[in-house]
Design a protein around this motif. Structure first.
Motif, short mmCIF file in Angstrom:
data_model
loop_
_atom_site.label_atom_id
_atom_site.label_comp_id
_atom_site.label_asym_id
_atom_site.label_seq_id
_atom_site.Cartn_x
_atom_site.Cartn_y
_atom_site.Cartn_z
N GLY A 1 0.66 -1.20 -0.05
CA GLY A 1 0.06 -0.03 -0.05
C GLY A 1 0.98 1.04 -0.08
O GLY A 1 2.07 1.15 -0.24
N PRO A 2 0.16 2.36 0.14
CA PRO A 2 -1.36 2.45 0.53
C PRO A 2 -2.03 2.36 -0.69
O PRO A 2 -1.70 2.63 -1.84
N VAL A 3 -3.27 1.90 -0.20
CA VAL A 3 -4.38 2.10 -1.25
C VAL A 3 -5.42 3.11 -0.76
O VAL A 3 -5.43 3.34 0.39
N ARG A 4 -6.17 3.82 -1.79
CA ARG A 4 -7.22 4.61 -1.20
C ARG A 4 -8.34 4.79 -2.20
O ARG A 4 -8.17 4.32 -3.28
N VAL A 5 -9.60 4.88 -1.54
CA VAL A 5 -10.80 5.07 -2.26
C VAL A 5 -11.69 6.15 -1.52
O VAL A 5 -11.49 6.56 -0.23
N TYR A 6 -12.57 6.67 -2.31
CA TYR A 6 -13.50 7.67 -1.81
C TYR A 6 -14.42 7.06 -0.98
O TYR A 6 -14.95 5.94 -1.20
N GLY A 7 -15.10 7.71 0.23
CA GLY A 7 -15.79 7.14 1.03
C GLY A 7 -17.05 7.69 1.92
O GLY A 7 -17.81 7.23 2.53
N LYS A 8 -17.25 8.82 1.22
CA LYS A 8 -18.63 9.68 1.83
C LYS A 8 -19.58 8.79 1.58
O LYS A 8 -20.02 8.59 0.34
#
Length: 112
Positions: free
Chosen positions: A71-78
């Protein structure tokens, strides 16, 4: 991540409430016999919009031969749930089998 040989690592999840982005890494534990040695590792993360919209904001992954973390890995989360899956190989070296992972699924880590 645990198996019959002991504990290998941990998924560490971060959330930025200002931007609504989730970020995660898969970190080897210092007690793991291959800590500090390159082993195959991977981490994937997706949000609940991924099934309908396969864009970069909804899915991220990282894999390779790592000594300490993937990682890091990331995604939008709202207003979404996220899922994380990761694996750490229990063998080191150039002949390490990509399919010989200790795998853990973490479902709906954060919903908001």
């Amino acid at each position: 991540m645990s198996d019959q040989y002991g504990t290998y690592g941990d998924v560490v999840l971060y959330y930025d409430s200002g931007s609504a982005w989730n970020c995660a890494v898969l970190v080897k534990r210092s007690s793991f016999v291959f800590y500090g040695m390159a082993t195959n590792m991977y981490i994937t993360m997706n949000n609940s919009a991924y099934d309908d919209n396969h864009t970069k904001n909804n899915f991220d992954s990282d894999s390779g031969m790592y000594k300490y973390y993937a990682g890091p890995v990331r995604v939008y989360g709202k207003n979404m749930c996220i899922w994380i899956k990761g694996g750490i190989a229990d063998i080191s070296g150039p002949n390490a089998d990509y399919w010989n992972y200790i795998v853990r699924d973490v479902t709906q880590v954060a919903c908001g």
